[in-house]
Design a protein around this motif. Structure first.
Motif, mmCIF file in Angstrom:
data_model
loop_
_atom_site.group_PDB
_atom_site.id
_atom_site.type_symbol
_atom_site.label_atom_id
_atom_site.label_comp_id
_atom_site.label_asym_id
_atom_site.label_seq_id
_atom_site.Cartn_x
_atom_site.Cartn_y
_atom_site.Cartn_z
ATOM 1 N N GLU A 1 0.831 -1.203 0.000
ATOM 2 C CA GLU A 1 0.000 0.000 0.000
ATOM 3 C C GLU A 1 0.866 1.254 0.000
ATOM 4 O O GLU A 1 0.549 2.249 -0.658
ATOM 5 C CB GLU A 1 -0.926 0.001 1.212
ATOM 6 C CG GLU A 1 -2.060 -0.999 1.136
ATOM 7 C CD GLU A 1 -3.008 -0.847 2.320
ATOM 8 O OE1 GLU A 1 -3.321 0.303 2.688
ATOM 9 O OE2 GLU A 1 -3.422 -1.883 2.877
ATOM 10 N N GLY A 2 1.945 1.209 0.766
ATOM 11 C CA GLY A 2 2.857 2.343 0.798
ATOM 12 C C GLY A 2 3.501 2.602 -0.551
ATOM 13 O O GLY A 2 3.676 3.758 -0.956
ATOM 14 N N ASN A 3 3.836 1.543 -1.267
ATOM 15 C CA ASN A 3 4.417 1.704 -2.604
ATOM 16 C C ASN A 3 3.419 2.327 -3.576
ATOM 17 O O ASN A 3 3.791 3.153 -4.414
ATOM 18 C CB ASN A 3 4.895 0.348 -3.124
ATOM 19 C CG ASN A 3 6.176 -0.116 -2.446
ATOM 20 O OD1 ASN A 3 6.942 0.693 -1.920
ATOM 21 N ND2 ASN A 3 6.419 -1.412 -2.453
ATOM 22 N N VAL A 4 2.149 1.927 -3.467
ATOM 23 C CA VAL A 4 1.116 2.519 -4.338
ATOM 24 C C VAL A 4 1.017 4.015 -4.084
ATOM 25 O O VAL A 4 0.973 4.830 -5.015
ATOM 26 C CB VAL A 4 -0.246 1.839 -4.107
ATOM 27 C CG1 VAL A 4 -1.358 2.607 -4.836
ATOM 28 C CG2 VAL A 4 -0.213 0.399 -4.595
ATOM 29 N N ARG A 5 0.985 4.413 -2.821
ATOM 30 C CA ARG A 5 0.896 5.838 -2.483
ATOM 31 C C ARG A 5 2.134 6.596 -2.954
ATOM 32 O O ARG A 5 2.051 7.744 -3.371
ATOM 33 C CB ARG A 5 0.704 6.009 -0.975
ATOM 34 C CG ARG A 5 -0.707 5.655 -0.502
ATOM 35 C CD ARG A 5 -0.846 5.846 1.001
ATOM 36 N NE ARG A 5 -2.224 5.632 1.425
ATOM 37 C CZ ARG A 5 -3.037 6.596 1.830
ATOM 38 N NH1 ARG A 5 -2.622 7.852 1.843
ATOM 39 N NH2 ARG A 5 -4.267 6.317 2.230
ATOM 40 N N GLU A 6 3.283 5.930 -2.878
ATOM 41 C CA GLU A 6 4.521 6.580 -3.326
ATOM 42 C C GLU A 6 4.482 6.783 -4.836
ATOM 43 O O GLU A 6 4.904 7.832 -5.340
ATOM 44 C CB GLU A 6 5.718 5.713 -2.929
ATOM 45 C CG GLU A 6 7.064 6.397 -3.071
ATOM 46 C CD GLU A 6 7.295 7.499 -2.048
ATOM 47 O OE1 GLU A 6 8.122 8.388 -2.332
ATOM 48 O OE2 GLU A 6 6.650 7.482 -0.988
ATOM 49 N N ILE A 7 3.985 5.808 -5.566
ATOM 50 C CA ILE A 7 3.851 5.941 -7.024
ATOM 51 C C ILE A 7 2.915 7.098 -7.364
ATOM 52 O O ILE A 7 3.211 7.920 -8.238
ATOM 53 C CB ILE A 7 3.350 4.620 -7.632
ATOM 54 C CG1 ILE A 7 4.432 3.539 -7.519
ATOM 55 C CG2 ILE A 7 2.945 4.810 -9.100
ATOM 56 C CD1 ILE A 7 3.939 2.135 -7.807
ATOM 57 N N ILE A 8 1.787 7.177 -6.668
ATOM 58 C CA ILE A 8 0.836 8.270 -6.901
ATOM 59 C C ILE A 8 1.501 9.618 -6.660
ATOM 60 O O ILE A 8 1.327 10.570 -7.434
ATOM 61 C CB ILE A 8 -0.400 8.098 -6.001
ATOM 62 C CG1 ILE A 8 -1.229 6.899 -6.468
ATOM 63 C CG2 ILE A 8 -1.259 9.365 -5.982
ATOM 64 C CD1 ILE A 8 -2.337 6.498 -5.512
ATOM 65 N N SER A 9 2.281 9.711 -5.610
ATOM 66 C CA SER A 9 2.973 10.967 -5.293
ATOM 67 C C SER A 9 3.947 11.359 -6.407
ATOM 68 O O SER A 9 4.022 12.530 -6.803
ATOM 69 C CB SER A 9 3.716 10.824 -3.963
ATOM 70 O OG SER A 9 4.512 11.962 -3.707
ATOM 71 N N LYS A 10 4.690 10.385 -6.922
ATOM 72 C CA LYS A 10 5.648 10.695 -7.992
ATOM 73 C C LYS A 10 4.928 11.135 -9.268
ATOM 74 O O LYS A 10 5.395 12.042 -9.964
ATOM 75 C CB LYS A 10 6.516 9.463 -8.295
ATOM 76 C CG LYS A 10 7.312 8.930 -7.119
ATOM 77 C CD LYS A 10 8.133 9.982 -6.424
ATOM 78 C CE LYS A 10 8.974 9.374 -5.306
ATOM 79 N NZ LYS A 10 9.614 10.408 -4.457
ATOM 80 N N VAL A 11 3.793 10.498 -9.571
ATOM 81 C CA VAL A 11 3.024 10.894 -10.750
ATOM 82 C C VAL A 11 2.520 12.335 -10.586
ATOM 83 O O VAL A 11 2.580 13.137 -11.527
ATOM 84 C CB VAL A 11 1.841 9.931 -10.991
ATOM 85 C CG1 VAL A 11 0.961 10.434 -12.126
ATOM 86 C CG2 VAL A 11 2.363 8.531 -11.310
#
Length: 395
Positions: free
Chosen positions: A312-322
Motif C-alpha cells: 500500500e505504501g508503494n502505491v501511495r509513493e507511485i501516486i505521489s511521484k506521478v
C-alpha cells in the motif's frame, strides 16, 4: 490569499457561479459544519474585541482561523473539487468555501483594504448585480448563533491535537505519511467520539485506533544509577551497577518498581535492592512504537510493517511521484492523462492490481506499459526500487 487562489482556480475550471446556488446547512458534511461554526465564532469574537478596541487580539484570532481554514479544512476537502460532475457534495464544498471567503473578505477589509478589495472585485462583485461597488461599502458580517456548535469545535480540536501528535510520532520514526500503519494507540482524558475517528485515521494513514488506559504501557524506560546515593554505597562496583541497569528490561523493571517500591539486581554475587531515589529513570521509545505526548495526550504508532502495508505504501509513493511529474511537466489541473510504467515487473504488477485507485488519484484515463515516443518520461526511486514512469495528455 492561498485559499482564495485555490477557490478561484477550481471555480474557473468548473465555471462555478455562486449566485445560482444556496448553502443548504442540512446537506453539508461535518467538515463544512465545523468551518462554518468556527467562522461564526470568529465573527462574534472579533466584533466583541473591536468594540473594545482590541485590534491585536482580533487579528490574532483571524490569523488562527485562516491557518485552520487553509491547513485543515481546504486540505481535507480538496478532493471534493476534483470530480467532473457538479454533484451535491461538490456544490456544498464550493458554497461553504465561498461563504467563508465572502465573510472573511468583509471581516478583514479594515485590516488589509487593498487585498480584500481585489478579492471582492474578482469573486463577489461579478456574480451579484446588487453587490456594493466596493467591499468597503459592504456591511460588516454578522454571526449566526444557530451555526455555532461548540461540541463540534471541541471534538475537532481533539482531532487536530491527535493529528499533530501523530505527525510528530511519524517524524520520530522517520516513516513517511504515505506509508500506511496498522494501529495508533491513544491515552487521553478527552475522548474522541467514534464519528470523528475516521478523520484521524485518514489523515495519519493508519488502519485502527486503540484506546489505552496507561501512557506508561506505550513507553520503555531506561535506568541509570543516581550517583548521589549509590556512589558511596557501591564504590568501585558503580560501573558494574551502571552496566547491569543498562541491560535490564525497562518495562518489566519499571512495573516492578511501581509494585514493590524497589528493583533487585545482582552485583558482585549479591542481590541488591534499588529504590526509586537510587535511580535516574528516563522514558524512551519502545521497540516497534513511535510515541509522542503533549497536553495530557499520549499517542503511539505501531511501526511494524507487513507485506500488505508495504505494498500500500508503494502505491501511495507511485501516486505521489506521478503528481510531481504532472506539476513539473506543466500540466493543467484538469488535464486527463495516459500513464505508462516500465523497468520493474514487481511494481508493474502492483500498478495493475491497483489501477482504479491510481487512475482516480492522478486523473489517468488509461494505464499501460511504456511505449516509444512518450513525451514525459522519468525514473523514480520507489522506496528503494527504481520505476520508470511516463505520461502524456489525452486530448
Amino acid at each position: 490569499w492561498n485559499t482564495y487562489a485555490f477557490y478561484v482556480l477550481y471555480a474557473d475550471i468548473d465555471e462555478f457561479d455562486p449566485s445560482q446556488y444556496t448553502l443548504d446547512y442540512e446537506k453539508i458534511n461535518v467538515m463544512d459544519r465545523w468551518i462554518l461554526s468556527k467562522l461564526n465564532t470568529l465573527i462574534k469574537e472579533v466584533d466583541k474585541r473591536l468594540s473594545n478596541y482590541d485590534i491585536t487580539g482580533s487579528t490574532r484570532m483571524m490569523e488562527h482561523f485562516v491557518d485552520d481554514l487553509s491547513n485543515w479544512y481546504v486540505r481535507r476537502s480538496r478532493d471534493r473539487y476534483w470530480g467532473g460532475d457538479m454533484n451535491q457534495d461538490k456544490i456544498n464544498a464550493y458554497m461553504t468555501l465561498y461563504t467563508v471567503l465572502d465573510n472573511m473578505i468583509r471581516l478583514s477589509a479594515p485590516f488589509v483594504p487593498f487585498m480584500t478589495e481585489s478579492m471582492y472585485q474578482n469573486m463577489i462583485k461579478p456574480f451579484f448585480a446588487d453587490a456594493p461597488e466596493s467591499v468597503h461599502l459592504s456591511d460588516f458580517p454578522e454571526y449566526n448563533e444557530n451555526l455555532i456548535d461548540k461540541d463540534l469545535e471541541i471534538q475537532m480540536q481533539i482531532v487536530l491535537d491527535l493529528v499533530n501528535l501523530g505527525r510528530s510520532a511519524r517524524n520520530i520514526s522517520e516513516i513517511k505519511i504515505r506509508q500506511p500503519l496498522q494501529k495508533m494507540y491513544i491515552v487521553s482524558e478527552n475522548k474522541l467520539e467514534a464519528a470523528y475517528e475516521p478523520l484521524v485515521l485518514d489523515e495519519l494513514n493508519v488502519k485502527e485506533i486503540v484506546w489505552a488506559d496507561d501512557a506508561e504501557s506505550l513507553q520503555d524506560f531506561q535506568f541509570k544509577p543516581q550517583l548521589r546515593t549509590l556512589g558511596r554505597r557501591f564504590g568501585k562496583n558503580l560501573p558494574k551497577v551502571n552496566e547491569t541497569l543498562a541491560h535490564v528490561n525497562g518495562r518489566e523493571r519499571y512495573a516492578e518498581l511501581k509494585e514493590k517500591g524497589y528493583i533487585e539486581i545482582e552485583i558482585a554475587g549479591q542481590l541488591e535492592e534499588l529504590k526509586e531515589e537510587d535511580l535516574l529513570i528516563s522514558a524512551i521509545q519502545a521497540e516497534g512504537l513511535a510515541t509522542a505526548s503533549d497536553h495530557g495526550i499520549t499517542i503511539a504508532l505501531d511501526t511494524k510493517l507487513n507485506d500488505t502495508l508495504i505494498a500500500e505504501g508503494n502505491v501511495r509513493e507511485i501516486i505521489s511521484k506521478v503528481q510531481n511529474m504532472r506539476k513539473e511537466s506543466g500540466f493543467e489541473v484538469a488535464n486527463r492523462i495516459h500513464l505508462y510504467y516500465a523497468d520493474n515487473d514487481e511494481l508493474g504488477k502492483l500498478i495493475e492490481m491497483n489501477k482504479e485507485t491510481i487512475q482516480s488519484e492522478v486523473l489517468a484515463l488509461e494505464i499501460s506499459p511504456l511505449k516509444a515516443d512518450v513525451p514525459f518520461v522519468q525514473t523514480w526511486n520507489i522506496n528503494g526500487q527504481d520505476l520508470t514512469i511516463g505520461m502524456e495528455v489525452i486530448q
